[in-house]
Design a protein around this motif. Structure first.
Motif, PDB file in Angstrom:
ATOM      1  N   LEU A  61       0.828  -1.204   0.000  1.00 34.41           N
ATOM      2  CA  LEU A  61       0.000   0.000   0.000  1.00 34.41           C
ATOM      3  C   LEU A  61       0.864   1.258   0.000  1.00 34.41           C
ATOM      4  N   GLN A  62       1.969   1.227   0.755  1.00 33.03           N
ATOM      5  CA  GLN A  62       2.852   2.382   0.788  1.00 33.03           C
ATOM      6  C   GLN A  62       3.509   2.609  -0.569  1.00 33.03           C
ATOM      7  N   ALA A  63       3.922   1.494  -1.225  1.00 30.66           N
ATOM      8  CA  ALA A  63       4.535   1.611  -2.549  1.00 30.66           C
ATOM      9  C   ALA A  63       3.533   2.150  -3.570  1.00 30.66           C
ATOM     10  N   GLN A  64       2.291   1.657  -3.514  1.00 29.28           N
ATOM     11  CA  GLN A  64       1.264   2.147  -4.437  1.00 29.28           C
ATOM     12  C   GLN A  64       0.953   3.611  -4.182  1.00 29.28           C
ATOM     13  N   TYR A  65       0.941   3.987  -2.914  1.00 25.04           N
ATOM     14  CA  TYR A  65       0.682   5.389  -2.556  1.00 25.04           C
ATOM     15  C   TYR A  65       1.798   6.290  -3.086  1.00 25.04           C
ATOM     16  N   ASN A  66       3.055   5.830  -2.904  1.00 24.29           N
ATOM     17  CA  ASN A  66       4.181   6.614  -3.409  1.00 24.29           C
ATOM     18  C   ASN A  66       4.137   6.726  -4.926  1.00 24.29           C
ATOM     19  N   LYS A  67       3.751   5.623  -5.599  1.00 25.36           N
ATOM     20  CA  LYS A  67       3.660   5.646  -7.058  1.00 25.36           C
ATOM     21  C   LYS A  67       2.580   6.619  -7.509  1.00 25.36           C
ATOM     22  N   ASP A  68       1.422   6.566  -6.853  1.00 22.56           N
ATOM     23  CA  ASP A  68       0.335   7.483  -7.203  1.00 22.56           C
ATOM     24  C   ASP A  68       0.740   8.933  -6.964  1.00 22.56           C
ATOM     25  N   MET A  69       1.464   9.177  -5.883  1.00 26.38           N
ATOM     26  CA  MET A  69       1.900  10.537  -5.591  1.00 26.38           C
ATOM     27  C   MET A  69       2.910  11.014  -6.628  1.00 26.38           C
ATOM     28  N   MET A  70       3.803  10.111  -7.076  1.00 31.05           N
ATOM     29  CA  MET A  70       4.764  10.487  -8.107  1.00 31.05           C
ATOM     30  C   MET A  70       4.063  10.827  -9.409  1.00 31.05           C
TER      31      MET A  70
END
Length: 237
Positions: A61-70
């Motif tokens: 979830l953290q990786a997906q969140y970081n990807k979405d934020m990028m």
């Protein structure tokens, strides 16, 4: 003989019979101990598995969140860049494109030594991307074939007995020598009794070949108002 001896102490316990073993409490059997250990191990494994899955899901979830934020940041940067480009007048088009600004009177006199009625463009103040401008700065050469939108605007400030005309002409590569085709033209008129301006505009969509040349001609370059003339194109597909 009758024993009449009495004492206050309890009699001693009866000794166990041979081959007799005292039963163990039910909770101390090896089976119960084994089941208890297995249950404890199962609880530990279940708790550990839950922690592992929770940690893994949290990382995903953290990786997906970081990807979405990028992605969101890139979109915001891209939108911001486009807004800045629009506000500053800079082009943000990615394909072949050109927007040419006419040379001022001083530059035109120093560079245009011919009697041609072609308009010459100021490269320092124009936008040129994947399109080539000739050394005489009057002709655009297509580098990438495709369908293009072409436009031109010429403002005249002086009256002429001849029609005030502008035209976009094209020369196809490997064609006949001096075979220039007029693909667009427009006219405007000025009254001899006033000093108003008139603007001739034109635009169109054409399929252009590689190395095909385009340029703008007018009735007379001395009749043109150099502050409001432009010529450009961009590739549609």
């Amino acid at each position: 003989m009758i024993n009449t001896f009495h004492t206050a102490y309890n009699p001693p316990p009866v000794p166990p019979r041979a081959g007799y073993s005292r039963p163990q409490p039910p909770g101390n059997t090896p089976l119960v101990k084994f089941l208890s250990v297995m249950l404890l191990l199962l609880i530990i494994l279940s708790f550990g598995g839950f922690l592992f899955l929770f940690q893994k899901l949290n990382v995903q979830l953290q990786a997906q969140y970081n990807k979405d934020m990028m992605i969101q940041d890139r979109q915001q940067v891209s939108e911001g860049t486009e807004k800045v480009a629009r506000l500053s007048g800079e082009a943000s088009f990615k394909g072949p494109a050109a927007h040419m600004i006419l040379q001022n009177e001083h530059t035109a006199k120093s560079t245009d030594k011919s009697l041609s009625n072609k308009l010459h463009w100021d490269l320092d103040h124009s936008f040129l991307q994947d399109v080539q401008l000739s050394s005489t700065r009057d002709t655009l050469t297509i580098q990438h074939p495709g369908i293009y939108f072409i436009y031109s605007q010429v403002t005249f400030s002086k009256h002429s007995d001849r029609a005030l005309k502008q035209a976009i002409k094209s020369k196809v590569p490997q064609g006949r020598q001096n075979e220039d085709k007029e693909i667009l033209k427009s006219f405007c008129s000025l009254n001899t009794n006033n000093s108003h301006l008139c603007t001739a505009s034109l635009s169109g969509v054409f399929r252009l070949k590689k190395d095909q040349q385009l340029y703008v001609t007018v009735t007379n370059t001395s009749l043109v108002n150099r502050d409001s003339c432009s010529f450009g194109l961009f590739k549609l597909q």
